[in-house]
Motif scaffolding. Structure first.
Motif, PDB file in Angstrom:
ATOM      1  N   SER A 155      14.672  -1.374  12.041  1.00  0.00           N
ATOM      2  CA  SER A 155      14.391  -0.880  13.380  1.00  0.00           C
ATOM      3  C   SER A 155      13.889   0.560  13.369  1.00  0.00           C
ATOM      4  O   SER A 155      14.462   1.394  12.684  1.00  0.00           O
ATOM      5  CB  SER A 155      15.657  -0.984  14.226  1.00  0.00           C
ATOM      6  OG  SER A 155      15.361  -0.688  15.556  1.00  0.00           O
ATOM      7  N   PRO A 156      12.808   0.810  14.080  1.00  0.00           N
ATOM      8  CA  PRO A 156      12.026  -0.065  14.951  1.00  0.00           C
ATOM      9  C   PRO A 156      10.829  -0.691  14.238  1.00  0.00           C
ATOM     10  O   PRO A 156       9.938  -1.208  14.893  1.00  0.00           O
ATOM     11  CB  PRO A 156      11.564   0.905  16.041  1.00  0.00           C
ATOM     12  CG  PRO A 156      11.299   2.173  15.294  1.00  0.00           C
ATOM     13  CD  PRO A 156      12.403   2.217  14.237  1.00  0.00           C
ATOM     14  N   TRP A 157      10.799  -0.656  12.924  1.00  0.00           N
ATOM     15  CA  TRP A 157       9.631  -1.080  12.156  1.00  0.00           C
ATOM     16  C   TRP A 157       9.701  -2.538  11.725  1.00  0.00           C
ATOM     17  O   TRP A 157      10.771  -3.067  11.461  1.00  0.00           O
ATOM     18  CB  TRP A 157       9.484  -0.217  10.909  1.00  0.00           C
ATOM     19  CG  TRP A 157       9.044   1.172  11.208  1.00  0.00           C
ATOM     20  CD1 TRP A 157       9.841   2.216  11.591  1.00  0.00           C
ATOM     21  CD2 TRP A 157       7.726   1.674  11.187  1.00  0.00           C
ATOM     22  NE1 TRP A 157       9.082   3.341  11.798  1.00  0.00           N
ATOM     23  CE2 TRP A 157       7.775   3.041  11.552  1.00  0.00           C
ATOM     24  CE3 TRP A 157       6.488   1.117  10.886  1.00  0.00           C
ATOM     25  CZ2 TRP A 157       6.646   3.836  11.629  1.00  0.00           C
ATOM     26  CZ3 TRP A 157       5.359   1.919  10.951  1.00  0.00           C
ATOM     27  CH2 TRP A 157       5.446   3.268  11.327  1.00  0.00           C
ATOM     28  N   THR A 158       8.510  -3.146  11.612  1.00  0.00           N
ATOM     29  CA  THR A 158       8.352  -4.419  10.920  1.00  0.00           C
ATOM     30  C   THR A 158       7.399  -4.163   9.759  1.00  0.00           C
ATOM     31  O   THR A 158       6.530  -3.283   9.829  1.00  0.00           O
ATOM     32  CB  THR A 158       7.771  -5.520  11.832  1.00  0.00           C
ATOM     33  OG1 THR A 158       6.515  -5.086  12.349  1.00  0.00           O
ATOM     34  CG2 THR A 158       8.722  -5.871  12.952  1.00  0.00           C
TER      35      THR A 158
ATOM     36  N   LYS B 271      15.997  -4.523   0.737  1.00  0.00           N
ATOM     37  CA  LYS B 271      17.303  -4.850   1.311  1.00  0.00           C
ATOM     38  C   LYS B 271      18.296  -3.735   1.007  1.00  0.00           C
ATOM     39  O   LYS B 271      19.063  -3.318   1.875  1.00  0.00           O
ATOM     40  CB  LYS B 271      17.812  -6.180   0.753  1.00  0.00           C
ATOM     41  CG  LYS B 271      19.175  -6.565   1.299  1.00  0.00           C
ATOM     42  CD  LYS B 271      19.648  -7.892   0.750  1.00  0.00           C
ATOM     43  CE  LYS B 271      21.024  -8.212   1.334  1.00  0.00           C
ATOM     44  NZ  LYS B 271      21.530  -9.479   0.836  1.00  0.00           N
ATOM     45  N   ARG B 272      18.266  -3.233  -0.222  1.00  0.00           N
ATOM     46  CA  ARG B 272      19.144  -2.133  -0.613  1.00  0.00           C
ATOM     47  C   ARG B 272      18.897  -0.903   0.264  1.00  0.00           C
ATOM     48  O   ARG B 272      19.797  -0.142   0.553  1.00  0.00           O
ATOM     49  CB  ARG B 272      18.919  -1.797  -2.090  1.00  0.00           C
ATOM     50  CG  ARG B 272      19.962  -0.886  -2.694  1.00  0.00           C
ATOM     51  CD  ARG B 272      19.649  -0.522  -4.130  1.00  0.00           C
ATOM     52  NE  ARG B 272      18.591   0.451  -4.267  1.00  0.00           N
ATOM     53  CZ  ARG B 272      18.667   1.734  -3.904  1.00  0.00           C
ATOM     54  NH1 ARG B 272      19.755   2.194  -3.355  1.00  0.00           N
ATOM     55  NH2 ARG B 272      17.651   2.549  -4.081  1.00  0.00           N
ATOM     56  N   ARG B 273      17.677  -0.758   0.747  1.00  0.00           N
ATOM     57  CA  ARG B 273      17.298   0.380   1.580  1.00  0.00           C
ATOM     58  C   ARG B 273      17.467   0.100   3.069  1.00  0.00           C
ATOM     59  O   ARG B 273      17.008   0.870   3.900  1.00  0.00           O
ATOM     60  CB  ARG B 273      15.859   0.790   1.272  1.00  0.00           C
ATOM     61  CG  ARG B 273      15.729   1.394  -0.102  1.00  0.00           C
ATOM     62  CD  ARG B 273      14.273   1.624  -0.485  1.00  0.00           C
ATOM     63  NE  ARG B 273      14.232   2.522  -1.615  1.00  0.00           N
ATOM     64  CZ  ARG B 273      14.162   3.850  -1.536  1.00  0.00           C
ATOM     65  NH1 ARG B 273      14.092   4.447  -0.375  1.00  0.00           N
ATOM     66  NH2 ARG B 273      14.149   4.585  -2.618  1.00  0.00           N
TER      67      ARG B 273
ATOM     68  N   ARG C  41      15.286  -9.135   5.588  1.00  0.00           N
ATOM     69  CA  ARG C  41      14.195 -10.087   5.353  1.00  0.00           C
ATOM     70  C   ARG C  41      14.199 -11.091   6.486  1.00  0.00           C
ATOM     71  O   ARG C  41      15.206 -11.735   6.762  1.00  0.00           O
ATOM     72  CB  ARG C  41      14.372 -10.778   4.006  1.00  0.00           C
ATOM     73  CG  ARG C  41      13.182 -11.659   3.666  1.00  0.00           C
ATOM     74  CD  ARG C  41      13.239 -12.125   2.266  1.00  0.00           C
ATOM     75  NE  ARG C  41      14.037 -13.332   2.194  1.00  0.00           N
ATOM     76  CZ  ARG C  41      14.223 -14.018   1.080  1.00  0.00           C
ATOM     77  NH1 ARG C  41      13.725 -13.597  -0.052  1.00  0.00           N
ATOM     78  NH2 ARG C  41      14.947 -15.115   1.108  1.00  0.00           N
ATOM     79  N   THR C  42      13.054 -11.233   7.152  1.00  0.00           N
ATOM     80  CA  THR C  42      12.941 -12.187   8.257  1.00  0.00           C
ATOM     81  C   THR C  42      12.131 -13.417   7.871  1.00  0.00           C
ATOM     82  O   THR C  42      12.086 -14.373   8.646  1.00  0.00           O
ATOM     83  CB  THR C  42      12.316 -11.511   9.501  1.00  0.00           C
ATOM     84  OG1 THR C  42      11.031 -10.977   9.155  1.00  0.00           O
ATOM     85  CG2 THR C  42      13.222 -10.389  10.006  1.00  0.00           C
TER      86      THR C  42
ATOM     87  N   LEU D 236       5.876 -12.040   2.802  1.00  0.00           N
ATOM     88  CA  LEU D 236       7.221 -11.506   2.942  1.00  0.00           C
ATOM     89  C   LEU D 236       7.255 -10.697   4.225  1.00  0.00           C
ATOM     90  O   LEU D 236       6.397  -9.835   4.434  1.00  0.00           O
ATOM     91  CB  LEU D 236       7.568 -10.616   1.746  1.00  0.00           C
ATOM     92  CG  LEU D 236       8.855  -9.808   1.810  1.00  0.00           C
ATOM     93  CD1 LEU D 236      10.072 -10.729   1.840  1.00  0.00           C
ATOM     94  CD2 LEU D 236       8.942  -8.865   0.618  1.00  0.00           C
ATOM     95  N   SER D 237       8.210 -10.976   5.093  1.00  0.00           N
ATOM     96  CA  SER D 237       8.359 -10.239   6.353  1.00  0.00           C
ATOM     97  C   SER D 237       9.728  -9.571   6.366  1.00  0.00           C
ATOM     98  O   SER D 237      10.732 -10.200   6.037  1.00  0.00           O
ATOM     99  CB  SER D 237       8.236 -11.175   7.555  1.00  0.00           C
ATOM    100  OG  SER D 237       6.940 -11.734   7.607  1.00  0.00           O
TER     101      SER D 237
END
Length: 176
Positions: A127-130, A104-106, A110-111, A122-123
């Motif tokens: 953008s554009p990565w998952t 999150k800091r980066r 979190r989805t 953990l998901s």
């Protein structure tokens, strides 16, 4: 024997960040731009994603990951990256929470997150990565592991990363 949740971790790490459902994401331009091009954040690159994953894993107290590209992904292999991190025991949710806090800091969002019966998922998205991270013990014959499996059961984290823009471009090239 895998519980339903453990099977879900294996399937999710293979599918969520893999080739997806085969449908490109629909993108609609906004009526009015909200930021200038110079203000828009740069899209994450594969190198950035790997650096972020390494930093998140270190924050969670995990070892260095082994990154791979799986040729079984075919033409999508350039868009998908996987990593394994072995652990002595099932990863603890609080360690994964520290990993998520660093991500999150980066700039990752979190989805999803759940932990149950020694398994966790953990998901994340940047953008554009998952990035989908499954943790726990997975039997050796599960296809989510690199090249169809490992010679022994695997305990640790399985990371699946996918560049959604890249997946969309490949899908568009393959579509009639």
């Amino acid at each position: 024997m895998l519980t339903e949740r453990a099977a879900a971790v294996v399937a999710a790490t293979a599918l969520l960040s893999g080739c997806g459902d085969g449908e490109p994401a629909t993108r609609k331009p906004s009526a009015a731009p909200t930021t200038s091009v110079s203000e828009a954040p740069a899209a994450a690159t594969s190198a950035v994603v790997q650096a972020d994953a390494r930093a998140g894993l270190a924050a969670g107290g995990f070892d260095e990951p082994r990154f791979t590209r799986n040729e079984a992904d075919g033409q999508f292999s350039a868009c998908v990256l996987r990593a394994l991190v072995s652990t002595a025991a099932d990863p603890e949710p609080q360690d994964t929470a520290r990993l998520a806090a660093e991500m999150k800091r980066r700039g990752w969002t979190r989805t999803g997150f759940w932990a149950e019966d020694g398994m966790q998922m953990l998901s994340l998205r940047k953008s554009p990565w998952t990035l989908d991270i499954g943790g726990g013990t997975v039997p050796k014959d599960q296809p989510a592991l690199p090249e169809g499996g490992l010679p022994q059961d695997f305990t640790g984290l399985i990371l699946s990363m996918a560049d959604r823009d890249c997946l969309d471009r490949v899908h568009a090239r393959l579509s009639p």
